[in-house]
Design a protein around this motif. Structure first.
Motif, PDB file in Angstrom:
ATOM      1  N   HIS A  75     -14.981  11.715   4.694  1.00 14.82           N
ATOM      2  CA  HIS A  75     -15.294  12.695   3.756  1.00 14.82           C
ATOM      3  C   HIS A  75     -16.585  12.518   3.012  1.00 14.82           C
ATOM      4  CE1 HIS A  75     -14.447  15.378   0.419  1.00 14.82           C
ATOM      5  NE2 HIS A  75     -13.106  15.715   0.923  1.00 14.82           N
ATOM      6  N   ALA A  76     -17.278  13.145   2.964  1.00 11.86           N
ATOM      7  CA  ALA A  76     -18.733  13.136   2.169  1.00 11.86           C
ATOM      8  C   ALA A  76     -18.525  13.051   0.836  1.00 11.86           C
ATOM      9  CB  ALA A  76     -19.555  14.469   2.837  1.00 11.86           C
ATOM     10  N   GLY A  77     -17.535  13.536   0.163  1.00 10.49           N
ATOM     11  CA  GLY A  77     -17.290  13.549  -1.254  1.00 10.49           C
ATOM     12  C   GLY A  77     -16.692  12.237  -1.690  1.00 10.49           C
ATOM     13  N   THR A  78     -15.691  11.691  -1.022  1.00 13.69           N
ATOM     14  CA  THR A  78     -14.840  10.907  -1.358  1.00 13.69           C
ATOM     15  C   THR A  78     -15.272   9.441  -1.043  1.00 13.69           C
ATOM     16  OG1 THR A  78     -13.443  10.989   0.142  1.00 13.69           O
ATOM     17  CG2 THR A  78     -12.927  12.365  -1.579  1.00 13.69           C
TER      18      THR A  78
END
Lengths: 427, 427
Positions: free
Chosen positions: A236-239
């Motif tokens: 995940h690119a956010g997490t």
């Protein structure tokens, strides 16, 4: 060298003029509605072009003949049969949506050179020949150099086995459908040649940038090709914090930048290219987990090519290790470089000097039939400039005066070998 | 805080055990033959799941009701009607081939929390509610947060206009086909809420790596997304010297490496990702002429996010200029960061301290319904660890003891707000 008598120069001008119209005439075979020319091996436009060329050869007083694989020869028999023939020419097939010069220029120039020489000087001492080779590009079947491969004995019918085009037609069936290859291809092989001299567009921008009309080809680069797979972890690119990523794309990117900087440092004629670069999953909000890429390395010096490739791959492995990525490297292609004949190179340079044509020595970064002929006789190539280096494209263009300069260089060289100072000896 | 009476702890253990079986039971709605769970908005498995949940709510003594868009509430009415309700829950929809926890965990935990509290302590002072939001993922229609968007008034029917699924079915038609939205969606909007508290898996690996069971979410990162096109010149990989190349791939690669190094230097919680990276023509023997890539930047601090993005783009432009490449940048997304409620964060921390659960403050790198609720009430989130940070995947996993820790944290917090120290006041 023995220069041609100046009183033939007016006639040569007429043949030079004719060069352009014959190139355009040949380009009429295989006009593609989607642009440019498509003349794939053993298709109808291909057959029509070869048949039309055979007729044109006869019209110019050459003896035309096909070999079993579909190569077309035009022969100007010499008086001294002890001397081995000198052959010129190139390939008649094209890529899809090709320009009108790649291959065709060398055939047309060779045909008109022999036609002019016969017209101006009659029968030569040494036999001169022009060849329209059936195939070089590998555009219809996954096999390149089918024409010169059979002439030089590098290939045989077994190489065609299992080769099918996009419609599932086999090379063998396609060949037989246009009347070739029915019995055996053994008759293709030539063991009697003194030399093969190929005139071709550069397909690069070196001559143009250097302001030269003639390239004296020193050799055809060797080529190594690798496929490289990098595996990290898609996340995940956010997490996923930066420090915990195993980003295959950034790893591969670091490798591509490294390859470029190493190649610039190594210097010419080495070139190294990452051309394919596929990223998975390839969505904006996922850290890339996988990259498949290619590395293509070319050099005229085999040892330097091998050393560079080994160094680059070793440093790529270090990058992968540093980043915790899994790297898998497969060698897909190894073609050794082929040197051109030094004597003929000097002969081309002598012509350029005599006739004040600006020339330079140049390595060919692309493959050509001449590299196969180097297996069975002296081989040489003459390049003319390609505008902006563009080829395999309808935009392919060479200035008329450059096409004529190449043609005239070939004419003078063939005069020297057929009628002049080298007409009585081995080259 | 007022701690629950220890004599209810045995009952809480029974409800904690039940958590796992109810999660598994809910996962049975939408089992995908290709793996995991696919429960897209307004599909049959989605409807069956919501209907089954409604029945389960009633079975546990909650008052179940659907709002016009299909959000399902379970209400435990409080005695003091002057106090605004506290809502917990998450979303019922999934991505394709999802795990069983994303969304579902927060609904099941909320449902069982209310069931336990009612069973152990009867009617609360403050009304407590659980919600199964109809949609968050944007997996069927190109629109995320359809459920919470309608509850919070951030969205309305006009947002659904023109939104069709992969089969061309409109959101509106799909909604009506399962019996929702026929008249108006106006009734969805809630203006009476005190707070929304969402329990969710982290979908990242921070808690796991830091050895914490509970993440106290400080905020949900803002996000900027750009598409970047680089144009150079596609050229022959053999005939084009390194020094004359306009290689879009190496330029883009240099940018990807730069972005990573800038992000590492900037430090957490900033993340920056090049996720899409498409190279043309993408063949081994052609110098790449074109790259289309994305840049995704996230941060909890909007100013830092903006400054980082502007710096990165400026330096990308410098790389393009240095390399003679044409660069086109388009901003595709700008979502400001959303802070969570400090008071509830402290409440979560107090619970963790009282019951000796290892917790840490953490930013959410992914979007959640809570960010929409922050528009209309106090919003908070509790995270539990995700093994290896994997989510949106059948491999999604949280250890049973971590799921129970999150559940119990929610129970204690809702007790405090419904029955305990904060049951008589605004939070």
């Amino acid at each position: 060298m023995v220069k041609m008598a100046p009183d033939s120069f007016h006639l040569l001008t007429l043949y030079s003029d004719k060069l352009h119209s014959v190139i355009d005439w040949l380009a009429g075979y295989g006009t593609d509605p989607e642009g440019g020319i498509t003349r794939l091996l053993y298709t109808r436009p291909w057959l029509q072009a070869q048949q039309a060329l055979a007729a044109k050869m006869q019209q110019f007083g050459l003896e035309a003949s096909f070999d079993p694989v579909g190569n077309l020869y035009g022969r100007l028999e010499g008086t001294n049969t002890d001397l081995k023939p000198v052959l010129t020419g190139s390939h008649i097939d094209t890529v899809k949506n090709a320009g009108k010069l790649d291959g065709a220029y060398g055939i047309v120039a060779g045909l008109l050179a022999l036609a002019f020489l016969k017209s101006a000087y009659g029968t030569p001492k040494r036999t001169l020949e022009v060849v329209s080779l059936c195939e070089e590009e590998g555009s219809r079947f996954p096999l390149a150099y089918w024409g010169s491969g059979n002439v030089t004995g590098v290939m045989s019918l077994s190489d065609a086995e299992g080769k099918v085009d996009i419609d599932g037609v086999s090379l063998k069936d396609a060949m037989e459908a246009v009347g070739f290859g029915a019995s055996s291809l053994a008759g293709c092989k030539r063991e009697d040649l003194e030399a093969y001299i190929e005139l071709h567009i550069e397909q690069g921008a070196v001559l143009e940038r250097m302001g030269k009309q003639i390239g004296v080809v020193t050799g055809i680069v060797g080529q190594k090709r690798y496929t490289i797979r990098l595996e990290g972890t898609a996340n995940h690119a956010g997490t996923t914090p930066m420090k915990w990523r195993y980003d295959a794309l950034v790893g591969a990117a670091e490798m591509a930048v490294l390859v470029e900087s190493m190649a610039l440092q190594e210097g010419e004629p080495l070139v190294a290219t990452v051309g394919r670069f596929e990223v998975k999953p390839g969505t904006p909000n996922v850290v890339p987990g996988e990259v498949d890429m290619t590395l293509d390395v070319r050099h005229t010096d085999e040892e330097k090519m091998n050393t560079f490739s080994a160094d680059a791959l070793a440093r790529m492995k270090q990058i992968a290790e540093k980043r915790g990525l899994c790297i898998t490297i497969q060698e897909r292609l190894h073609v050794p470089p082929v040197g051109m004949n030094e004597g003929i190179m000097k002969g081309i340079e002598a012509v350029c000097e005599s006739y004040e044509l600006a020339s330079m020595r140049i390595a060919s970064g692309a493959g050509h039939d001449a590299q196969l002929f180097a297996e069975c006789c002296k081989a040489a190539m003459i390049f003319v400039p390609s505008r902006s280096g563009i080829s395999h494209n309808p935009q392919e263009y060479t200035a008329p005066e450059d096409l004529e300069a190449g043609f005239q260089t070939l004419v003078h060289l063939l005069y020297e070998y057929g009628y002049g100072g080298k007409a009585d000896e081995s080259l």
